[in-house]
Design an enzyme around this catalytic site. Structure first.
Site, PDB file in Angstrom:
ATOM      1  CG  ASP A   1      -1.332  -8.363  -2.187  1.00 45.85           C
ATOM      2  OD1 ASP A   1      -1.233  -7.239  -1.687  1.00 45.85           O
ATOM      3  OD2 ASP A   1      -1.261  -8.558  -3.414  1.00 45.85           O
TER       4      ASP A   1
ATOM      5  CG  HIS B   1      -2.381  -8.861 -12.200  1.00 41.03           C
ATOM      6  ND1 HIS B   1      -1.965  -7.585 -12.475  1.00 41.03           N
ATOM      7  CD2 HIS B   1      -2.992  -8.799 -10.993  1.00 41.03           C
ATOM      8  CE1 HIS B   1      -2.318  -6.778 -11.489  1.00 41.03           C
ATOM      9  NE2 HIS B   1      -2.942  -7.482 -10.564  1.00 41.03           N
TER      10      HIS B   1
ATOM     11  N   GLY C   1      -7.661  -5.487 -11.923  1.00 39.21           N
ATOM     12  CA  GLY C   1      -7.313  -4.969 -13.240  1.00 39.21           C
ATOM     13  C   GLY C   1      -6.002  -4.211 -13.235  1.00 39.21           C
TER      14      GLY C   1
HETATM   15  P1  AMP Z   1      -4.591  -6.772  -7.371  1.00 35.99           P
HETATM   16  O1  AMP Z   1      -5.081  -6.538  -8.759  1.00 35.99           O
HETATM   17  O2  AMP Z   1      -3.477  -5.862  -6.989  1.00 35.99           O
HETATM   18  O3  AMP Z   1      -5.701  -6.847  -6.368  1.00 35.99           O
HETATM   19  O4  AMP Z   1      -3.915  -8.197  -7.395  1.00 35.99           O
HETATM   20  C1  AMP Z   1      -4.634  -9.322  -7.842  1.00 35.99           C
HETATM   21  C2  AMP Z   1      -3.866 -10.551  -7.476  1.00 35.99           C
HETATM   22  O5  AMP Z   1      -2.583 -10.499  -8.100  1.00 35.99           O
HETATM   23  C3  AMP Z   1      -3.621 -10.668  -5.976  1.00 35.99           C
HETATM   24  O6  AMP Z   1      -3.758 -12.029  -5.583  1.00 35.99           O
HETATM   25  C4  AMP Z   1      -2.200 -10.188  -5.841  1.00 35.99           C
HETATM   26  O7  AMP Z   1      -1.536 -10.743  -4.735  1.00 35.99           O
HETATM   27  C5  AMP Z   1      -1.595 -10.694  -7.131  1.00 35.99           C
HETATM   28  N1  AMP Z   1      -0.383  -9.953  -7.471  1.00 35.99           N
HETATM   29  C6  AMP Z   1      -0.250  -8.609  -7.613  1.00 35.99           C
HETATM   30  N2  AMP Z   1       1.030  -8.289  -7.884  1.00 35.99           N
HETATM   31  C7  AMP Z   1       1.730  -9.453  -7.902  1.00 35.99           C
HETATM   32  C8  AMP Z   1       3.099  -9.800  -8.107  1.00 35.99           C
HETATM   33  N3  AMP Z   1       4.031  -8.876  -8.348  1.00 35.99           N
HETATM   34  N4  AMP Z   1       3.457 -11.101  -8.053  1.00 35.99           N
HETATM   35  C9  AMP Z   1       2.521 -12.059  -7.785  1.00 35.99           C
HETATM   36  N5  AMP Z   1       1.212 -11.798  -7.586  1.00 35.99           N
HETATM   37  C10 AMP Z   1       0.820 -10.520  -7.642  1.00 35.99           C
END
Ligand code: AMP
Length: 292
Positions: free
Chosen positions: A146, A35, A29
């Site tokens: 990531d 995202h 979230g």
């Molecule tokens: P998180 O909510 O931070 O756990 O991220 C959810 C998904 O979004 C994960 O697969 C992250 O690698 C991806 N994500 C987060 N930030 C970015 C970004 N700047 N560019 C691409 N994917 C992202």
């Protein structure tokens, strides 16, 4: 958007499977444009489910689990125009039901973030395995931001025979190169400026590679110079993809990876590059690149 809060309601997803390959985008979230690009990518494959769950088991003691931003209403407003078919947003009790079993991550989890965040990847793999079992997606889209997480999940999918195809979507960046992150909202103005040094470090190393530099130690030093204005570098390394071992020479598929503290935020960023005799090009982690 249909919001699913409990596992019993998940039966409703079966109707979607008839419309194509079900795609899952797991998130915690506090959604941002990064995202949303993952969601748009997922939509190119078929009906799409976004999970929103701040996963307690991947946070260590003293990390930001309690402070992590949570705002389901604004997340849903962002997802509404994208044509998402369902959002799965369980409570921690609904998700875990008290169980103490954890997936044990493989060798790729031992270095980089895994070295400083014991238990982190075990928590990530446990929740991702649960999401795969609960939602049974054919496609799962993750962010290359990531990169180690992608490779650790890939190791689990291969070893435990999950029937899901993984896509790593390129990192989405702000104008100055800073990788978008839910944690960027922790940054005050001066922190925000200094946070740009992670991208400056990665591009400095890429520039040297383009000039023919193949010595990992020199590339690491170039990154460290740019990172001097952070509040502490946890790592700034060159690793081989997908094993995440340290190469003697910087050739083949490489991960340039950084974790650094800037003000209150621990920031990570990386570049995935294919390096051969004279070509340096950004590349996907997963071989098929995920073209639908
Ligand atoms: P998180 O909510 O931070 O756990 O991220 C959810 C998904 O979004 C994960 O697969 C992250 O690698 C991806 N994500 C987060 N930030 C970015 C970004 N700047 N560019 C691409 N994917 C992202």
């Amino acid at each position: 958007v249909q919001v699913i809060r409990t596992r019993t309601e998940l039966d409703g997803l079966d109707a979607l499977r008839a419309d194509g390959a079900l795609a899952l985008v797991p998130t915690m979230g506090a959604l941002h444009e990064g995202h949303l690009q993952l969601v748009r990518r997922a939509r190119t494959f078929g009906p799409t489910v976004v999970s929103i769950f701040v996963n307690p088991t991947q946070f260590g003691p003293g990390e930001d689990y309690d402070a992590y931003p949570r705002d389901l209403d604004s997340d849903l407003a962002l997802l509404e125009p994208l044509g998402v078919d369902a959002v799965f947003a369980p409570t921690p009790d609904e998700m875990y039901r008290g169980g103490g079993v954890r997936v044990a991550p493989g060798p790729r989890s031992k270095v980089l973030c895994g070295a400083s965040r014991p238990g982190h990847f075990g928590g990530v793999l446990t929740v991702v395995a649960k999401l795969f079992n609960l939602l049974r997606p054919e496609i799962a889209v993750f962010g290359r931001k990531d990169a180690q997480q992608c490779l650790v999940i890939d190791e689990m999918v291969t070893t435990l025979d999950f029937a899901v195809r993984l896509i790593d979507h390129p990192t989405v960046r702000e104008a100055d190169g800073l990788a978008m992150s839910s944690r960027n909202r922790y940054l005050a103005a001066d922190d925000r400026r200094r946070a740009g040094s992670l991208w400056r470090a990665l591009t400095a190393a890429r520039g040297l590679l383009e000039q023919g530099e193949r010595d990992p130690a020199r590339l690491r030093r170039a990154m460290a110079r740019e990172l001097a204005e952070t509040d502490g570098v946890e790592y700034a390394e060159i690793r081989s993809v997908p094993e995440l071992t340290s190469p003697a020479r910087a050739t083949g598929r490489l991960l340039l990876a950084i974790a650094a503290q800037v003000g209150p935020a621990r920031l990570i960023d990386n570049l995935v590059l294919g390096v051969d005799a004279d070509i340096v090009a950004e590349t996907a982690l997963f071989a098929d690149g995920g073209t639908p």
